[in-house]
Design a protein around this motif. Structure first.
Motif, PDB file in Angstrom:
ATOM      1  N   LEU A   1      35.845  44.630  41.978  1.00  9.54           N
ATOM      2  CA  LEU A   1      36.485  43.452  41.412  1.00  9.54           C
ATOM      3  C   LEU A   1      35.497  42.740  40.494  1.00  9.54           C
ATOM      4  O   LEU A   1      34.567  42.076  40.961  1.00  9.54           O
ATOM      5  CB  LEU A   1      36.967  42.511  42.514  1.00  9.54           C
ATOM      6  CG  LEU A   1      37.797  41.310  42.045  1.00  9.54           C
ATOM      7  CD1 LEU A   1      39.034  41.765  41.289  1.00  9.54           C
ATOM      8  CD2 LEU A   1      38.194  40.430  43.222  1.00  9.54           C
TER       9      LEU A   1
ATOM     10  N   GLY B   1      38.956  41.491  36.411  1.00  7.59           N
ATOM     11  CA  GLY B   1      39.873  42.285  37.200  1.00  7.59           C
ATOM     12  C   GLY B   1      39.226  43.518  37.785  1.00  7.59           C
ATOM     13  O   GLY B   1      38.057  43.815  37.515  1.00  7.59           O
ATOM     14  N   PRO B   2      39.947  44.291  38.596  1.00  4.65           N
ATOM     15  CA  PRO B   2      39.393  45.493  39.219  1.00  4.65           C
ATOM     16  C   PRO B   2      39.087  46.577  38.185  1.00  4.65           C
ATOM     17  O   PRO B   2      39.885  46.824  37.282  1.00  4.65           O
ATOM     18  CB  PRO B   2      40.521  45.942  40.163  1.00  4.65           C
ATOM     19  CG  PRO B   2      41.388  44.735  40.344  1.00  4.65           C
ATOM     20  CD  PRO B   2      41.322  43.993  39.054  1.00  4.65           C
TER      21      PRO B   2
ATOM     22  N   ALA C   1      44.964  41.391  44.490  1.00  2.97           N
ATOM     23  CA  ALA C   1      44.407  42.242  43.439  1.00  2.97           C
ATOM     24  C   ALA C   1      44.061  43.636  43.949  1.00  2.97           C
ATOM     25  O   ALA C   1      44.219  44.625  43.229  1.00  2.97           O
ATOM     26  CB  ALA C   1      43.158  41.585  42.834  1.00  2.97           C
ATOM     27  N   MET C   2      43.591  43.733  45.209  1.00  2.00           N
ATOM     28  CA  MET C   2      43.139  45.020  45.717  1.00  2.00           C
ATOM     29  C   MET C   2      43.472  45.162  47.201  1.00  2.00           C
ATOM     30  O   MET C   2      43.374  44.199  47.959  1.00  2.00           O
ATOM     31  CB  MET C   2      41.625  45.181  45.533  1.00  2.00           C
ATOM     32  CG  MET C   2      41.144  45.138  44.101  1.00  2.00           C
ATOM     33  SD  MET C   2      39.415  45.662  43.915  1.00  2.00           S
ATOM     34  CE  MET C   2      38.573  44.579  45.076  1.00  2.00           C
TER      35      MET C   2
ATOM     36  N   PRO D   1      37.225  35.718  40.123  1.00  2.00           N
ATOM     37  CA  PRO D   1      37.717  36.391  38.912  1.00  2.00           C
ATOM     38  C   PRO D   1      38.307  35.413  37.899  1.00  2.00           C
ATOM     39  O   PRO D   1      38.865  34.375  38.267  1.00  2.00           O
ATOM     40  CB  PRO D   1      38.793  37.345  39.449  1.00  2.00           C
ATOM     41  CG  PRO D   1      38.426  37.566  40.879  1.00  2.00           C
ATOM     42  CD  PRO D   1      37.835  36.266  41.349  1.00  2.00           C
TER      43      PRO D   1
ATOM     44  N   LYS E   1      40.981  35.503  36.124  1.00  2.00           N
ATOM     45  CA  LYS E   1      42.423  35.294  36.215  1.00  2.00           C
ATOM     46  C   LYS E   1      42.825  34.362  37.358  1.00  2.00           C
ATOM     47  O   LYS E   1      43.987  33.952  37.447  1.00  2.00           O
ATOM     48  CB  LYS E   1      43.141  36.633  36.375  1.00  2.00           C
ATOM     49  CG  LYS E   1      43.001  37.550  35.167  1.00  2.00           C
ATOM     50  CD  LYS E   1      43.747  38.850  35.386  1.00  2.00           C
ATOM     51  CE  LYS E   1      43.604  39.775  34.178  1.00  2.00           C
ATOM     52  NZ  LYS E   1      44.323  41.061  34.381  1.00  2.00           N
ATOM     53  N   ALA E   2      41.871  34.031  38.216  1.00  2.00           N
ATOM     54  CA  ALA E   2      42.202  33.202  39.379  1.00  2.00           C
ATOM     55  C   ALA E   2      42.443  31.742  39.017  1.00  2.00           C
ATOM     56  O   ALA E   2      43.047  31.000  39.790  1.00  2.00           O
ATOM     57  CB  ALA E   2      41.094  33.299  40.425  1.00  2.00           C
TER      58      ALA E   2
END
Length: 290
Positions: free
Chosen positions: A44, A48-49, A94-95, A153, A155-156
């Protein structure tokens, strides 16, 4: 398989791994070093991953970016196992099959392709670390303060987590190296020396600098430098260098994913078969191309 045959095969496997990193991989070949396993995990990153190649040795953990699957890797990172701490985590948005790997310079979440593979990775890392600590006579307790904070991250959050200003083209995201929060430039002007992360002062947010004595000192120095520049034609050649961004900004994205493979080694004396797979469908190892 006798010890000599295993030693030859182990040395050749490490040579292949070293060649995959080009000149940067030369230092991987070392007397007494054993390649325990290798595989591709999702890491991560701030955007993103992303798939990363991981190699577990009996004394170090190595990971890097995948450039050409099975042939060429880049941005090699080497971490002594005694500096690694793991924490099991529940599946996130996300994962899935994720866990946290903490290290002094960097901490991040990684994800395996299956729960079984996650358990295998965590178990092998912990076993190798324990043997390493026992061999070196090091204490098994870990001081949480010596590990880097995990970055949140990008995008959070769409806003600065300190002043709530919205991010856009003009207002970029930055990360505080002390708390890992996403902050704007105005809220992260200060720099502080965090020895386990970098030998140079790094970016910290306004909340963390108030509790960090090093940050206060760096803030004062920075103000002096800024004042000097207003009265000078040239920039000071002795102006301190600050860490400005993450090397992950330049990393590529691809869908490379291969099964993890484990090599039986002298940690497991009872079996010297060339490969140890965690799934029946993994009977044929991926072609290295080297």
């Amino acid at each position: 398989m006798d010890d000599l045959t295993f030693a030859i095969q182990n040395r050749e496997r490490i040579r292949v791994v070293a060649r995959s990193f080009g000149r940067a991989g030369k230092m991987l070949l070392k007397p007494g070093r054993i390649l325990v396993g290798e595989g591709c995990l999702l890491k991560l990153c701030r955007r993103g991953p992303k798939p990363k190649v991981f190699f577990l040795f009996n004394d170090i953990l190595v990971y890097g970016s995948v450039m050409v699957p099975g042939c060429w890797n880049n941005k090699k990172k080497i971490v002594p196992l005694e500096e690694v701490q793991q924490e099991d985590m529940e599946d996130g948005m996300a994962m899935a099959n994720q866990w946290l790997i903490r290290m002094p310079r960097k901490s991040f979440y990684v994800s395996a392709a299956s729960p079984e593979e996650k358990i295998a990775w965590m178990g092998h890392i912990e076993k190798c670390k324990t043997l390493r600590m026992q061999t070196k006579g090091l204490p098994t307790d870990n001081d949480a303060d010596k590990f880097a904070t995990t970055w949140i991250p990008d995008k959070a959050s769409a806003i600065c987590m300190r002043c709530t200003k919205h991010f856009n083209v003009a207002t970029r995201r930055h990360h505080c190296r002390k708390c890992g929060y996403i902050v704007c430039r105005a809220c992260s002007k200060s720099r502080a020396l965090i020895p386990n992360i970098s030998s140079k002062p790094v970016r910290v947010c306004r909340n963390c600098v108030s509790s960090t004595q090093e940050g206060k000192v760096q803030g004062q120095k920075r103000k002096k430098v800024k004042h000097w520049k207003k009265n000078s034609v040239e920039e000071s050649p002795t102006q301190p260098e600050f860490e400005t961004s993450s090397d992950e900004d330049l990393e590529d994205k691809n869908g490379y994913q291969v099964p993890t493979k484990w090599f039986n080694n002298q940690l497991e004396k009872e079996d010297y078969s060339p490969y140890c797979y965690i799934k029946p469908m993994h009977m044929n190892p991926p072609h290295t191309g080297l």
